[in-house]
Design a protein around this motif. Structure first.
Motif, PDB file in Angstrom:
ATOM      1  N   HIS A 260       1.615  10.154   4.730  1.00 48.91           N
ATOM      2  CA  HIS A 260       0.533   8.983   3.937  1.00 48.91           C
ATOM      3  C   HIS A 260       1.170   7.334   4.611  1.00 48.91           C
ATOM      4  N   GLY A 261       1.343   7.273   5.958  1.00 47.06           N
ATOM      5  CA  GLY A 261       1.396   5.286   5.710  1.00 47.06           C
ATOM      6  C   GLY A 261       1.424   5.269   7.419  1.00 47.06           C
ATOM      7  N   LEU A 262       1.321   4.754   8.255  1.00 43.74           N
ATOM      8  CA  LEU A 262       0.814   3.947   9.698  1.00 43.74           C
ATOM      9  C   LEU A 262       1.918   3.030   9.624  1.00 43.74           C
ATOM     10  N   ASP A 263       2.567   1.883  10.606  1.00 43.62           N
ATOM     11  CA  ASP A 263       2.506   1.056  10.540  1.00 43.62           C
ATOM     12  C   ASP A 263       3.213   1.096  12.493  1.00 43.62           C
TER      13      ASP A 263
ATOM     14  N   GLN B 226      -5.480   7.255   7.031  1.00 44.30           N
ATOM     15  CA  GLN B 226      -4.897   6.347   7.376  1.00 44.30           C
ATOM     16  C   GLN B 226      -5.349   5.893   8.877  1.00 44.30           C
ATOM     17  N   VAL B 227      -5.718   4.015   8.421  1.00 42.19           N
ATOM     18  CA  VAL B 227      -6.029   4.096   9.827  1.00 42.19           C
ATOM     19  C   VAL B 227      -5.901   2.474   9.986  1.00 42.19           C
ATOM     20  N   ARG B 228      -5.548   2.439  11.430  1.00 40.37           N
ATOM     21  CA  ARG B 228      -4.984   0.925  11.532  1.00 40.37           C
ATOM     22  C   ARG B 228      -5.093   1.370  12.954  1.00 40.37           C
ATOM     23  N   TRP B 229      -5.710  -0.921  13.232  1.00 38.57           N
ATOM     24  CA  TRP B 229      -5.413  -1.187  14.441  1.00 38.57           C
ATOM     25  C   TRP B 229      -4.121  -1.400  14.780  1.00 38.57           C
TER      26      TRP B 229
ATOM     27  N   ILE C  74     -13.469   7.470   0.849  1.00 37.86           N
ATOM     28  CA  ILE C  74     -12.860   6.731   1.669  1.00 37.86           C
ATOM     29  C   ILE C  74     -11.058   6.500   1.486  1.00 37.86           C
ATOM     30  N   THR C  75     -10.391   7.235   2.417  1.00 38.08           N
ATOM     31  CA  THR C  75      -9.207   6.779   2.123  1.00 38.08           C
ATOM     32  C   THR C  75      -8.678   6.248   2.407  1.00 38.08           C
TER      33      THR C  75
END
Length: 877
Positions: free
Chosen positions: A197-200, A155-158, A110-111
């Motif tokens: 590498h990142g989401l926001d 990455q996963v972001r709501w 899991i990432t």
């Protein structure tokens, strides 16, 4: 462990060397921080300055990949960590941390994970196995929804505002999903050429998202217009995380931890002025692993940033008003005092027996949108405080009554009841009421009205439940004849012949088709099992010959209402086309960037740089190794690379390795570059000596003498030393089956010459370039084929040399060795593509003539010929 070290900007909240934690999370109240590693889980109370840390040993051989607290007030005691392929949901209560759920569905590590911002029971996780799972901790046995992205998800972001949207990162791409709209992404963003590498998500706009990447940039996108970047900021190193500040237009970035370049600081940016960061947080002695914003306490003017570093120290940074002002934020005591980014409205606590004067129910009824699809309002009575509605979705009908207490909406939700006249099952009734009660409780807990939101949610939920009911009806287990029970069970779910399938088409495209979900078998009495072929229906047709039975009539059931309403509703199957290029090693961008001209060292260095851009570090290593092998050739032209101590065998091993891995692109490139010496000898002796006519099957002459080097399709197979080399099909195929190199390499015996294999790799790669439309690159690869040119058999045009007036076939005259044709437009010698008039014989460069004849229709030389008209007339006659 030290707790006393402070300075004016930050203080050390925790320093514990034995934790070895690599994940950190701050709870929704800003009180507790979780530190997670392979050996320990630790909880620290940030409000208590001298409180000791609570440590809980872990008995696991896997490290913690990610950690996060539940962001809602309802489950603020819950936190989740990822360990290899498993999610562990933990509860912090009475100074004890206990595991309450174990979620298992992923098949690879899991990432990332992320709690839903509004639903306290919903959790999303992504993995290397390409799946994104949505979990409801109330039913932890399996995910409630699984999304397949084909490529690895990092990455996963709501979304922070819209409760249905979530974003995932896949290498350099972003996919936007809507949990209400099935398992396909609703938006696709080609964001970066390197890994994300990142989401926001933005806390102020539901359509704005930012991504941090290995390419040293942070990019900002509007998902409603994903084709272009709104703006971006550039740093000096790859960016590990970039997150919005809870105030103003700020953004905090940190570099990738694996680099270890001594960059241990965090940068604060103003997104409206992206030229340089406005502040640098300096304090950690090693790279920063994670950071989060702490919820602001009531009455505080300073925001706090919590950071955890590889030096095993937890720092709390005070963001003073002057920094907030640099981010465009002016502190206001009446607004945003809790640090959530939203205004706080003063509310009045009502006594038990009081009328709803703050938000009258009559006003809410008057503002209600009664044109909600599939919903009919039957009654609205503000006096009795009752409302009745009717929802009809497909074959489901629900009559709902809502009763509003006097204290509504100040913390008290309405009471929902399913009344008579509804035709839904008890299971659907329970799910529907749970959804409505949960949404209503969420709204009224913030003193907000919930009527319209609940009605829309009821319609949406009923639509989904109706789809589930239809699927259950379609896939209901068919009747199995007890006489032939085993055969019937095996054939029960076999797809009907020629109604479903999947095929790789072109390069990286997977086409799938199947029958529509809502169609069903006409009657189970006709055939208890699916026929294995169309001919198996003969018996059925014979039995019902009087009814003019057809395959379509057997397989599809037409509703009687179609004839009744005098229209035909056609059942349409959906063809899905997937981009499967990520499953293969061939890469279009590499094909465009690779070169074949120049010395071997320069070619290898250039191609290594191209491979680094797309993140293929294995190819970078191979090209660097190839450059070293080519070194002696650079020093002495007479010394071939094959004479190098490791050159010949090493290159053959590399080519065989990449061919076995189905990386036909790399295998063909190495064959072209390092096969020059062998190809020169082959060109001198021709393949006629290599493959004698007796060794070729009758009628199968591929590398025959006189074959064209630009011929795109080999007409037959090669048979040599008792083995058959399967070549590309005689007609152009768009299937990726031709790229199965592993079986081909295993078939060839060791005693056979590798030359034919190398020729196959080049030809297969040339076919791939043709499908991509890279004709120039394909021509370059074809030039390295060993077969001699095929003699010309058609009409041939010759030019008379302008100097010696001798006929010349090529651009150079065979007699005087000068250029035979000058362009009539630019008067320069023609070396490449040329055209000539068949009437007057004048011509020149193709692009020069195209420009001239786009304006004029007569010959530039003044010979009086109208080249375009006269030539067309000659062919018409």
């Amino acid at each position: 462990m030290s707790l006393a070290n402070r300075n004016s900007e930050y203080y050390i909240a925790l320093e514990c060397k034995d934790l070895q934690a690599n994940a950190m999370a701050v709870d929704s109240t800003g009180t507790y921080v979780l530190l997670a590693g392979r050996r320990y889980l630790a909880i620290r109370n940030l409000d208590e300055q001298f409180e000791l840390v609570h440590k809980f040993p872990r008995q696991s051989k896997y490290d913690v990949g990610a950690a996060e607290w539940n962001p809602t007030i309802y489950h603020k005691e819950l936190c989740v960590i990822s360990s290899n392929q498993r999610l562990e949901v933990l509860t912090w209560r009475n100074d004890e941390l206990t595991q309450t759920h174990s979620l298992r569905a992923h098949t690879r590590v899991i990432t990332d994970l992320n709690w839903h911002k509004f639903d306290p029971n919903l959790l999303a996780s992504c993995s290397v196995d390409t799946f994104i799972h949505l979990w409801d901790i109330r039913d932890s046995k399996r995910p409630t929804l699984s999304l397949s992205a084909i490529a690895e998800a990092s990455q996963v972001r709501w979304n922070r505002i819209s409760p249905h949207l979530l974003a995932t990162a896949h290498e350099g791409d972003i996919k936007i999903w809507d949990q209400r709209k099935g398992t396909a992404p609703v938006q696709y963003i080609a964001a970066h050429l390197a890994k994300i590498h990142g989401l926001d998500w933005s806390p102020a706009s539901e359509n704005q998202i930012c991504s941090s990447s290995q390419d040293n940039t942070v990019k900002f996108f509007d998902i409603s217009n994903p084709r272009r970047t709104d703006y971006s900021l550039t740093t000096n190193a790859p960016v590990w995380r970039a997150r919005y500040t809870p105030f103003g237009e700020g953004l905090v970035t940190v570099v990738v931890p694996q680099l270890r370049r001594g960059e241990n600081s965090l940068l604060l940016w103003n997104t409206s002025n992206r030229t340089t960061p406005i502040h640098t947080f300096v304090g950690h002695r090693d790279v920063v692993l994670d950071f989060e914003w702490r919820k602001q306490k009531s009455g505080d003017t300073d925001f706090q940033l919590i950071t955890w570093s590889k030096d095993q120290t937890l720092l709390v940074w005070k963001i003073e008003p002057f920094l907030q002002k640099l981010c465009g934020y002016e502190a206001d005591d009446s607004k945003d005092v809790d640090g959530t980014g939203t205004d706080i409205i003063e509310t009045v606590k009502l006594p038990k027996r009081t009328s709803p004067k703050v938000q009258p129910l009559q006003q809410e009824f008057s503002l209600l949108n009664v044109l909600i699809p599939n919903l009919e309002v039957k009654k609205m009575d503000p006096v009795t405080r009752i409302m009745n509605v009717k929802a009809s979705i497909n074959n489901l009908t629900v009559n709902l009554q809502a009763t509003f207490p006097n204290a509504y909406p100040c913390g008290v939700p309405p009471v929902f009841q399913i009344t008579s006249g509804s035709n839904i099952t008890d299971n659907i009734k329970t799910q529907l009421l749970q959804t409505l009660n949960h949404l209503a409780q969420q709204r009224v807990s913030k003193n907000r009205t919930c009527l319209e939101s609940c009605l829309r949610q009821m319609v949406t939920t009923l639509e989904q439940l109706s789809v589930d009911v239809e699927k259950d009806r379609i896939y209901e287990r068919p009747y199995i004849d007890p006489v032939n029970a085993l055969g019937g069970y095996n054939d029960a779910y076999i797809p009907f012949p020629r109604t479903s399938g999947a095929k790789f088409c072109s390069v990286g495209t997977l086409v799938c088709f199947s029958r529509p979900l809502h169609t069903r078998r006409l009657s189970n009495k006709l055939e208890t099992t699916t026929p294995r072929a169309l001919s198996a229906l003969e018996n059925v047709f014979t039995k019902r010959s009087n009814d003019n039975m057809t395959v379509s009539a057997y397989y599809f059931q037409r509703q009687r209402s179609r004839a009744k309403h005098n229209f035909s509703k056609v059942s349409k199957a959906v063809v899905h086309i997937y981009d499967a290029l990520g499953l293969f090693f061939v890469n279009r961008q590499l094909a465009e960037e690779y070169i074949l001209d120049g010395d071997v060292g320069t070619i290898c260095k250039h191609n290594a740089a191209a491979a680094a851009v797309v993140g293929r570090w294995d190819l970078v290593q191979a090209w660097t190794l190839a450059e070293l092998v080519a070194g002696p050739q650079q020093a002495d032209e007479e010394m071939s690379w094959s004479v190098h101590p490791f050159g010949n065998q090493l290159m053959q091993s590399l080519i065989t390795h990449y061919a076995t891995q189905s990386d036909i692109q790399m295998a063909a490139m190495l064959c072209c570059i390092f096969g020059k010496d062998q190809e020169m000898s082959i060109r001198k002796s021709s393949l006629k000596s290599l493959l004698s006519p007796g060794q070729l099957a009758p009628g199968k002459r591929w590398l025959k003498s006189g074959g064209s080097p630009y011929h795109t399709i080999p007409p037959a197979d090669i048979i040599r030393d008792g083995w058959v080399l399967p070549m590309l099909r005689t007609t152009r195929s768009t299937s990726l089956d031709n790229l199965r190199m592993e079986e081909l390499v295993q078939v060839v015996p060791q005693r056979s010459s590798s030359t034919a294999l190398y020729e196959y790799y080049k030809l297969a790669y040339a076919e791939t370039l043709y499908r991509w439309g890279l004709l120039y690159n394909r021509a370059e690869v074809i030039k390295y084929m060993c077969n001699p040119p095929e003699p010309h058999k058609g009409v041939e045009f010759l030019t008379d040399c302008k100097d010696c007036l001798k006929p010349a076939k090529n651009c150079l005259c065979n007699t005087c060795k000068k250029f035979s044709l000058n362009c009539m437009v630019c008067h320069l010698s023609v070396r490449g593509s040329a055209n000539c008039c068949t009437i007057c014989g004048h011509g020149g460069h193709t692009y020069c003539l195209k420009e001239w004849f786009s304006l004029k229709n007569y010959c530039l030389t003044g010979c009086g010929c109208h080249c375009l008209v006269d030539t067309a007339g000659m062919f018409n006659s």
